[in-house]
Structure formats: structure tokens, C-alpha cells
Motif scaffolding. Structure first.
Motif, PDB file in Angstrom:
ATOM      1  N   ARG A 173       2.973  -3.025 -11.429  1.00 42.49           N
ATOM      2  CA  ARG A 173       3.870  -3.793 -10.523  1.00 42.49           C
ATOM      3  C   ARG A 173       4.425  -2.764  -9.162  1.00 42.49           C
ATOM      4  O   ARG A 173       4.553  -1.546  -9.384  1.00 42.49           O
ATOM      5  CB  ARG A 173       5.249  -4.202 -11.224  1.00 42.49           C
ATOM      6  CG  ARG A 173       6.204  -4.954 -10.316  1.00 42.49           C
ATOM      7  CD  ARG A 173       7.203  -5.458 -11.190  1.00 42.49           C
ATOM      8  NE  ARG A 173       8.046  -4.186 -11.805  1.00 42.49           N
ATOM      9  CZ  ARG A 173       9.038  -3.488 -10.981  1.00 42.49           C
ATOM     10  NH1 ARG A 173       9.439  -3.955  -9.876  1.00 42.49           N
ATOM     11  NH2 ARG A 173       9.672  -2.730 -11.625  1.00 42.49           N
ATOM     12  N   LEU A 174       4.329  -3.364  -7.925  1.00 37.46           N
ATOM     13  CA  LEU A 174       4.680  -2.414  -6.949  1.00 37.46           C
ATOM     14  C   LEU A 174       6.223  -2.276  -7.003  1.00 37.46           C
ATOM     15  O   LEU A 174       6.912  -3.082  -6.963  1.00 37.46           O
ATOM     16  CB  LEU A 174       4.360  -3.086  -5.705  1.00 37.46           C
ATOM     17  CG  LEU A 174       4.610  -2.463  -4.254  1.00 37.46           C
ATOM     18  CD1 LEU A 174       3.961  -0.994  -4.280  1.00 37.46           C
ATOM     19  CD2 LEU A 174       4.313  -3.383  -2.948  1.00 37.46           C
TER      20      LEU A 174
ATOM     21  N   ALA B 185       2.530   3.937  -1.770  1.00 38.90           N
ATOM     22  CA  ALA B 185       2.963   2.864  -2.917  1.00 38.90           C
ATOM     23  C   ALA B 185       3.203   3.670  -4.223  1.00 38.90           C
ATOM     24  O   ALA B 185       2.424   4.405  -4.625  1.00 38.90           O
ATOM     25  CB  ALA B 185       1.961   1.813  -2.629  1.00 38.90           C
TER      26      ALA B 185
ATOM     27  N   ILE C 277       8.005   1.875  -2.118  1.00 39.15           N
ATOM     28  CA  ILE C 277       7.106   2.677  -1.057  1.00 39.15           C
ATOM     29  C   ILE C 277       7.809   3.714  -0.439  1.00 39.15           C
ATOM     30  O   ILE C 277       9.107   3.425   0.036  1.00 39.15           O
ATOM     31  CB  ILE C 277       6.556   1.626   0.032  1.00 39.15           C
ATOM     32  CG1 ILE C 277       5.839   0.471  -0.797  1.00 39.15           C
ATOM     33  CG2 ILE C 277       5.650   2.204   0.971  1.00 39.15           C
ATOM     34  CD1 ILE C 277       5.269  -0.746   0.240  1.00 39.15           C
TER      35      ILE C 277
ATOM     36  N   VAL D 266      -0.484  -8.143  -3.919  1.00 40.43           N
ATOM     37  CA  VAL D 266       0.867  -7.878  -4.962  1.00 40.43           C
ATOM     38  C   VAL D 266       1.100  -9.287  -5.839  1.00 40.43           C
ATOM     39  O   VAL D 266       1.458 -10.372  -5.057  1.00 40.43           O
ATOM     40  CB  VAL D 266       1.876  -7.493  -4.254  1.00 40.43           C
ATOM     41  CG1 VAL D 266       3.149  -7.271  -4.926  1.00 40.43           C
ATOM     42  CG2 VAL D 266       1.532  -6.246  -3.229  1.00 40.43           C
TER      43      VAL D 266
ATOM     44  N   LEU E  54      -2.648  -6.273   3.117  1.00 32.66           N
ATOM     45  CA  LEU E  54      -1.772  -6.287   1.929  1.00 32.66           C
ATOM     46  C   LEU E  54      -1.270  -7.830   1.749  1.00 32.66           C
ATOM     47  O   LEU E  54      -0.900  -8.374   2.634  1.00 32.66           O
ATOM     48  CB  LEU E  54      -0.349  -5.370   1.804  1.00 32.66           C
ATOM     49  CG  LEU E  54       0.636  -5.502   0.844  1.00 32.66           C
ATOM     50  CD1 LEU E  54       1.282  -4.273   0.655  1.00 32.66           C
ATOM     51  CD2 LEU E  54       1.464  -6.632   0.553  1.00 32.66           C
TER      52      LEU E  54
ATOM     53  N   ALA F 108      -1.706  -5.327  -7.821  1.00 30.15           N
ATOM     54  CA  ALA F 108      -0.386  -4.948  -8.613  1.00 30.15           C
ATOM     55  C   ALA F 108       0.151  -6.101  -9.431  1.00 30.15           C
ATOM     56  O   ALA F 108       0.468  -7.016  -9.040  1.00 30.15           O
ATOM     57  CB  ALA F 108       0.393  -4.839  -7.332  1.00 30.15           C
TER      58      ALA F 108
ATOM     59  N   PHE G 108       3.603   2.467  -8.262  1.00 29.61           N
ATOM     60  CA  PHE G 108       3.328   1.438  -9.153  1.00 29.61           C
ATOM     61  C   PHE G 108       3.918   1.846 -10.384  1.00 29.61           C
ATOM     62  O   PHE G 108       4.057   3.027 -10.879  1.00 29.61           O
ATOM     63  CB  PHE G 108       1.808   1.212  -9.434  1.00 29.61           C
ATOM     64  CG  PHE G 108       1.035   0.856  -7.974  1.00 29.61           C
ATOM     65  CD1 PHE G 108       1.334  -0.225  -7.201  1.00 29.61           C
ATOM     66  CD2 PHE G 108       0.107   1.812  -7.592  1.00 29.61           C
ATOM     67  CE1 PHE G 108       0.833  -0.543  -6.161  1.00 29.61           C
ATOM     68  CE2 PHE G 108      -0.558   1.642  -6.374  1.00 29.61           C
ATOM     69  CZ  PHE G 108      -0.212   0.397  -5.656  1.00 29.61           C
TER      70      PHE G 108
ATOM     71  N   LEU H 178      -4.776  -4.720  -0.854  1.00 35.26           N
ATOM     72  CA  LEU H 178      -3.947  -4.920  -2.040  1.00 35.26           C
ATOM     73  C   LEU H 178      -3.358  -6.001  -2.185  1.00 35.26           C
ATOM     74  O   LEU H 178      -2.543  -6.655  -1.480  1.00 35.26           O
ATOM     75  CB  LEU H 178      -2.943  -3.579  -1.729  1.00 35.26           C
ATOM     76  CG  LEU H 178      -1.683  -3.564  -2.932  1.00 35.26           C
ATOM     77  CD1 LEU H 178      -2.136  -3.306  -4.075  1.00 35.26           C
ATOM     78  CD2 LEU H 178      -0.664  -2.532  -2.440  1.00 35.26           C
TER      79      LEU H 178
END
Ligand SMILES: Cc1cc2nc3c(=O)[nH]c(=O)nc-3n(C[C@H](O)[C@H](O)[C@H](O)COP(=O)(O)OP(=O)(O)OC[C@H]3O[C@@H](n4cnc5c(N)ncnc54)[C@H](O)[C@@H]3O)c2cc1C
Length: 424
Positions: free
Chosen positions: A256-257, A265, A260, A162, A331, A185, A267, A160
Motif C-alpha cells: 500500500r502507498l 514513495a 511520499i 494505486v 500515477l 500498490a 510502500f 504506478l
């Protein structure tokens, strides 16, 4: 001077021209960040001709190419030698304090007392990681873009990434092509074609004056300074690296993240809007170039205007992802960078830990900055931006040392009509 990257060296050259006695303290070697903090495959996203420094420029036979990291190091080293910069390498500044005589600078190799200090220590010392990072499950490897080197460094399995600006898109591209499934993301980003009307986008940014826009001519400079880097890569085939290019090779886009919770996660549901806004800003920028070309009569010398197809986004991009089910092994935070002033003991930091300044002149006499994003001009943090800034700030510094009234050089009156940033 603190820091022997291109910005510190450009300032050193300008101070030498004004016969100002100075030293450049560097914790590592000249061009240290290019040696220690860049991934292996990185190439500059600015073309060779655009690496212009005071008294130095590109002299090879590939002005439109993009330098590799070893080439950037050789370029900056060559500059330091050409200008005989007084660099003290392996000298880490551990504290700077102001006193009646100016500044007291402590290093691991002794102390210095000086009347003025220039912080050319870099705008990208630390990864700018969102607080949500604390909730990433421990089973996942985490890596800021600054410490990414190549795909072999990562565990097999999904990644992932970001952040979808220059660093994030370049790393996502490389990792997807290494055989991993990459999820990207995507928050706010600025899309740009590599070539427009047959010319490099950086040629347009330069020729049409976008790179030269002054900090004091922009309506909301704080906002303009937060605008992310253009989605660009320097490649041999000069191809465009946008989200469409990434989905073409199998990268999956998510929003966009946003958070969590319990290893899952979340988004943002704004992916479509984000992409539409980015397309809009890109087209607005290209409109600016077209208008400039018309006004300057260069229309006939370049290819006709064209536009990229809109960014493709799937109908219902996933709004969540279980980070603990093995889909994601790594990540990567490509969420930006920030300077590190933890060693600066001068009362000039704002509540975010940034130096308060007016175009690089800090809010305390005798302290200057170099290399920050949109510091005096849009191009301030680029190699090409150091020259103009160093010339103006060294004038200010010289006046300050002479006891003359030093004023910050402002935009010429004709440019001072404040306007909205075309990219904001
Ligand atoms: C991934 C990435 C790609 C980029 N690509 C481009 C590009 O294509 N084209 C372009 O024009 N720009 C590019 N940039 C932007 C910019 O040119 C670079 O960030 C450049 O390295 C900034 O130069 P600088 O001299 O301001 O800072 P730096 O190169 O970071 O130099 C600062 C120096 O200060 C030293 N230092 C820091 N703290 C201390 C201390 N306490 N004591 C002593 N020394 C210290 C560091 O070791 C370093 O050598 C890129 C930036 C990044 C992060």
C-alpha cells in the motif's frame, strides 16, 4: 428525483406505480456517468441476467455475458423509455434547501418546490484520493480511474497504479498489455474467482443470499460499507483477474502507498499479510457457498468445490521507489470513489460530508437516498440492487406524503440476528 442513472429511474418507476407525481432532474443525459466517466474497454462485472430493474430485465441470448459500456447506455436508455420516466435532461441541480413546505431545488434551468427529494445522484461522483497525493512530484502525470479512458491517453513509460480492487486491477492489466511496466500498490482487497464450481461468482453471491444481506443484519455496517469491491472483470473468456493473473503478465506488486517524502514513495511492508488475508476472506466466502450448496441439496448439480492457489508475493517486495528518476511517468489513483453533495444545503451531512441516513431514509423528513454502497443491502449500489431498495423506500415516501407514520422497512426477524460481514 436527482439523477437519471439506473437508481433514479428504478425509483421513478416505483413512484409512478404509486401514482406519485415526480420529476427526474439530470445534469446530462440518461445514463450520464456511463457516457462520461468510464474507460473504453470496461465491461460490467455483473452478468447480463443480473441487470434486473423493476419491470425490466435482460432479453438477449447471452445471459452469462458482460455488457460493454455502449450496451449499458442502451440498456438504461431503453429502461427510461419503457417506463416513460419524466426526465428533464441537461438540468443541473445547484442547490437543495429545506423550508416549511418541503424542499426548494435550484437548477440551471429554473427552480422547483417539492415535498420530498430523492438523491439518486450517484455514489461515485468524485475520486477518493488519499492526502499523500499532494506530495507526488510534479514531473509525474496523475489521473484518477474516473478520467482514465485508454492506454493511448498516457505518456509512454512506467505506470504506478494505486489500489488493487476492480478498477485498479482492470486498468493495471490493460496498461501492462499495452507495453508499459506497471507497478500496482496493493492495500486491502477482496480476491474472487470469476467462475466457481462452474458458475459465475455473482450467481453464487445471489443464490446463497450474500448479495441480499441487509444493512441491519450486519454487526459493523460502517466497516462493511468500506469493504472494497471484489477484484473482478467481465471478459469474453470469463477469466479470473487476480494478482496472480497480473504478475503472470509482468505487473510488479508493491505494498500500500503509505507516504511520499522527497519524491520517494514509501510502500507498506504488509503486502504479504494483505494478500494472505485476502486469500483467507475469499476462501471463507467460498466455504459459505459450499455450505449453502450442501444445505440446499444443489451439490450434485454443480462442479465439486475447488480453491485457487495462494497469491504469489515475492520474498522482499520493494519498500520504496524514486518517483523522480523516470521509472514512473504516470500515477493512476484507483483508490475508490465517493458521492458529491457540495450542492446539498440541508443540515444532514456528517463530518465526512456524507448524508446521515437509516437505510436510505435521511435524518430529515422527506429526503431519501438511492444507490449507495450497502445502503439497504449488500447489492444496493449494483444495478441489480436498485429494485428492492426503490420498492421499500417508495413505500416509505408514499406514507410520508400521505401524512401516515412512515417506518423504515427492516430485515425480517429471522434475518435480524446480527452477524459479522463475511467480507469484512
Ligand atoms: C467503474 C465502475 C464499474 C461499475 N461496474 C458495475 C457493474 O459491473 N455492475 C453493476 O451492477 N454496477 C457497477 N457499478 C456500480 C453502479 O452500478 C454504477 O456506479 C452506477 O452508475 C450507479 O448508478 P446510480 O444511478 O446510482 O448513479 P449514476 O449512474 O452515477 O447516476 C447518477 C446521475 O445523477 C446525475 N447527477 C449527479 N449530480 C447531479 C446534479 N447536481 N444535478 C443533476 N444531476 C446530477 C449524474 O449525471 C448521473 O447521471 C460500477 C461503478 C463503477 C464506478
Amino acid at each position: 428525483m436527482i439523477g437519471a442513472g439506473h437508481a433514479g429511474l428504478a425509483m421513478s418507476r416505483c413512484l409512478a406505480e404509486r401514482s406519485i407525481d415526480h420529476v427526474v432532474l439530470e445534469r446530462g443525459e440518461v445514463a450520464n456517468t456511463w457516457r462520461k466517466e468510464r474507460w473504453n474497454s470496461l465491461r460490467l462485472l455483473t452478468p447480463n441476467w443480473q441487470s434486473r430493474l423493476p419491470g425490466f430485465g435482460y432479453s438477449g441470448d447471452d445471459p452469462d455475458g458482460y455488457r460493454t459500456v455502449p450496451e449499458v447506455i442502451r440498456f438504461i436508455e431503453g429502461y427510461a423509455k419503457t417506463i416513460s420516466a419524466p426526465v428533464e435532461t441537461n438540468t443541473q441541480v445547484t442547490s437543495v434547501r429545506n423550508n416549511d413546505a418541503g424542499y426548494h431545488v435550484q437548477t440551471n434551468r429554473g427552480d422547483w418546490q417539492c415535498r420530498a427529494v430523492v438523491l439518486a445522484s450517484g455514489a461515485c461522483n468524485l475520486p477518493d484520493i488519499p492526502t499523500v497525493a499532494d506530495a507526488v512530484p510534479l514531473s509525474i502525470d496523475r489521473l484518477p480511474a474516473q478520467f482514465y479512458r485508454n492506454p493511448a491517453q498516457l505518456a509512454d513509460g512506467g505506470v504506478l497504479v494505486v489500489g488493487a480492487s476492480a478498477s485498479g486491477t482492470q486498468i493495471a492489466h490493460e496498461l501492462q498489455r499495452s507495453g508499459r511496466q506497471v507497478y500496482l500498490a496493493v492495500g486491502e482487497h477482496i480476491r474472487a474467482p470469476r467462475l466457481y464450481r462452474g458458475k459465475d461468482i455473482q450467481w453464487w453471491m445471489d443464490a446463497a443470499g450474500v448479495h441480499h444481506e441487509r444493512y441491519d443484519a450486519i454487526d459493523d455496517i460502517a466497516r462493511a460499507r468500506r469493504v472494497p469491491s471484489l477484484q473482478l472483470a467481465g471478459t469474453v473468456d470469463r477469466s479470473t483477474l487476480d494478482l496472480n493473473a497480473l504478475t503472470d503478465i509482468g505487473v510488479k506488486l508493491v505494498g500500500r502507498l503509505a507516504g511520499i517524502a522527497n519524491g520517494k514513495a514509501q510502500f507498506a511492508g504488509s503486502l504479504r499479510n494483505m494478500c494472505a488475508l485476502s486469500d483467507l476472506k475469499m476462501n471463507r466466502l467460498l466455504d459459505t457457498f459450499d455450505a449453502w450448496a450442501r444445505e440446499r441439496g444443489v451439490d450434485g448439480t454443480v462442479a465439486p468445490p475447488h480453491r485457487l492457489p495462494p497469491t504469489r508475493v515475492e520474498d522482499a517486495p520493494p519498500l520504496g521507489m524514486d518517483l523522480a528518476d523516470g521509472t514512473i511517468e504516470t500515477l493512476i489513483w484507483a483508490t475508490g470513489y465517493r458521492p458529491d453533495y457540495s450542492w446539498l444545503g440541508v443540515p444532514v451531512l456528517d463530518r465526512k460530508g456524507m448524508v446521515r441516513h437509516d437505510g436510505g431514509v435521511a435524518d430529515i423528513p422527506g429526503l431519501y437516498l438511492m444507490g449507495l454502497h450497502f445502503m439497504r443491502r449488500r447489492k444496493s449500489s449494483l444495478i441489480d440492487g436498485a429494485g428492492d431498495d426503490a420498492r421499500e423506500l417508495s413505500d416509505h415516501l408514499a406514507a410520508y406524503l400521505d401524512g401516515r407514520t412512515a417506518t423504515v422497512a427492516h430485515a425480517p426477524v429471522r434475518e435480524r440476528q446480527r452477524h459479522q460481514d463475511v467480507l469484512a
